[in-house]
Each structure stands twice: as C-alpha cells, then as structure tokens.
Design a protein around this motif. Structure first.
Motif, PDB file in Angstrom:
ATOM      1  N   TYR A  30       9.471   3.779  -2.333  1.00 37.82           N
ATOM      2  CA  TYR A  30       9.100   3.440  -0.959  1.00 37.82           C
ATOM      3  C   TYR A  30       8.195   2.218  -0.991  1.00 37.82           C
ATOM      4  O   TYR A  30       7.411   2.051  -1.925  1.00 37.82           O
ATOM      5  CB  TYR A  30       8.337   4.592  -0.296  1.00 37.82           C
ATOM      6  CG  TYR A  30       9.174   5.792   0.058  1.00 37.82           C
ATOM      7  CD1 TYR A  30       9.704   5.929   1.335  1.00 37.82           C
ATOM      8  CD2 TYR A  30       9.419   6.795  -0.858  1.00 37.82           C
ATOM      9  CE1 TYR A  30      10.464   7.038   1.676  1.00 37.82           C
ATOM     10  CE2 TYR A  30      10.181   7.900  -0.533  1.00 37.82           C
ATOM     11  CZ  TYR A  30      10.696   8.021   0.736  1.00 37.82           C
ATOM     12  OH  TYR A  30      11.452   9.112   1.074  1.00 37.82           O
ATOM     13  N   GLY A  31       8.291   1.379   0.024  1.00 36.06           N
ATOM     14  CA  GLY A  31       7.436   0.211   0.114  1.00 36.06           C
ATOM     15  C   GLY A  31       6.519   0.303   1.318  1.00 36.06           C
ATOM     16  O   GLY A  31       6.912   0.783   2.377  1.00 36.06           O
ATOM     17  N   ALA A  32       5.273  -0.162   1.141  1.00 38.99           N
ATOM     18  CA  ALA A  32       4.286  -0.161   2.216  1.00 38.99           C
ATOM     19  C   ALA A  32       3.536  -1.480   2.189  1.00 38.99           C
ATOM     20  O   ALA A  32       3.196  -1.976   1.114  1.00 38.99           O
ATOM     21  CB  ALA A  32       3.310   0.996   2.041  1.00 38.99           C
ATOM     22  N   GLY A  33       3.301  -2.058   3.353  1.00 35.19           N
ATOM     23  CA  GLY A  33       2.510  -3.282   3.416  1.00 35.19           C
ATOM     24  C   GLY A  33       1.026  -2.966   3.329  1.00 35.19           C
ATOM     25  O   GLY A  33       0.589  -1.895   3.730  1.00 35.19           O
ATOM     26  N   VAL A  34       0.261  -3.891   2.784  1.00 31.81           N
ATOM     27  CA  VAL A  34      -1.192  -3.714   2.715  1.00 31.81           C
ATOM     28  C   VAL A  34      -1.792  -4.189   4.030  1.00 31.81           C
ATOM     29  O   VAL A  34      -1.474  -5.273   4.519  1.00 31.81           O
ATOM     30  CB  VAL A  34      -1.790  -4.512   1.537  1.00 31.81           C
ATOM     31  CG1 VAL A  34      -3.306  -4.474   1.559  1.00 31.81           C
ATOM     32  CG2 VAL A  34      -1.263  -3.969   0.221  1.00 31.81           C
ATOM     33  N   GLY A  35      -2.642  -3.348   4.643  1.00 38.84           N
ATOM     34  CA  GLY A  35      -3.313  -3.720   5.877  1.00 38.84           C
ATOM     35  C   GLY A  35      -2.462  -3.634   7.124  1.00 38.84           C
ATOM     36  O   GLY A  35      -2.877  -4.051   8.196  1.00 38.84           O
ATOM     37  N   THR A  36      -1.257  -3.086   7.007  1.00 36.81           N
ATOM     38  CA  THR A  36      -0.388  -2.912   8.172  1.00 36.81           C
ATOM     39  C   THR A  36       0.003  -1.447   8.301  1.00 36.81           C
ATOM     40  O   THR A  36       0.022  -0.709   7.313  1.00 36.81           O
ATOM     41  CB  THR A  36       0.901  -3.761   8.064  1.00 36.81           C
ATOM     42  OG1 THR A  36       1.615  -3.369   6.885  1.00 36.81           O
ATOM     43  CG2 THR A  36       0.583  -5.239   7.977  1.00 36.81           C
TER      44      THR A  36
END
Length: 127
Positions: A30-36
């Motif tokens: 899974y991918g997650a943006g930093v600060g979003t």
C-alpha cells in the motif's frame, strides 16, 4: 468468435462475499503520501460484523476497527511491515503487507475506467 472459456466473466451472487470465515484480499503493498490524508481500504470477505486490527503502521496512520480502512496522515517517509488482522464469530485471518509512506505517487493504483469491462474479448482496432 474468441474463446471466452478461459476468462472469468461471472458476477458474484448477492450475499456471496459476506458469508463464512474472513479472508483478507487485495494488494500486498500500500502507498501513502506524507503529510496528506490517506484512505486505504483492506478488501475483506466474510460474515459481518468483522473486527479489524493492525500492528506496525507508520506513525499517524491507524486502522478503523469496524470498516477495515487504514487512514490518517503519515508523519514521515517510511517503509513499514504491517500485520493486518480480521476476525468474526466464525474465525480469523491475517496478512502481512508493506505500507510505504512518501516518495512515490499512486503506489496503490486508483480505481478507474477499465476497458475490459466494456470490450472484454471483442476488442479490435476500431474499438
């Protein structure tokens, strides 16, 4: 006429996916943006209600115990090995997934239009 026997074209009967012991499906990364804001559903079959938990999520992310959605705001760029668990009154399942926060866009691809759903095996140059 193309041979369609090797393709899965059936749609599940209503209620087919919400019976029995839980099974976690879906991606292993899974991918997650930093600060979003992040929202990553963990696809799961099995009799409802289901109870979810996770160990090892990056700081700022958590799993909703009732919906199985990993959500929140990742605080830093990190690759985390996460143990996702689900159970119901008939049993349980668990899966180790990697959650990568930051660095890449759309690591978990967004859902969208799929030409297979329109054309199937009848695609040609004109279509």
């Amino acid at each position: 006429m193309p041979d369609t026997e090797k393709y899965v074209t059936d749609i599940a009967e209503p209620g087919q996916w919400d019976q029995g012991t839980p099974t976690i499906n879906g991606p292993s990364v899974y991918g997650a943006g930093v600060g979003t804001k992040t929202r990553l559903p963990v696809p799961t079959t099995g009799r409802r209600p289901l109870l979810f938990s996770a160990e090892g999520l990056p700081e700022g992310l958590f799993i909703n115990s009732k919906t199985g959605v990993i959500q929140g705001v990742a605080k830093e760029k990190k690759e985390a090995t996460v143990r996702v668990m689900v159970n119901n009154d008939e049993g349980s399942d668990e899966r180790v997934v990697k959650v990568i926060s930051g660095g890449r866009l759309a690591l978990t691809p967004p859902l969208g239009w799929n030409s297979w759903n329109v054309w199937g095996t009848s695609i040609d140059q004109q279509n």
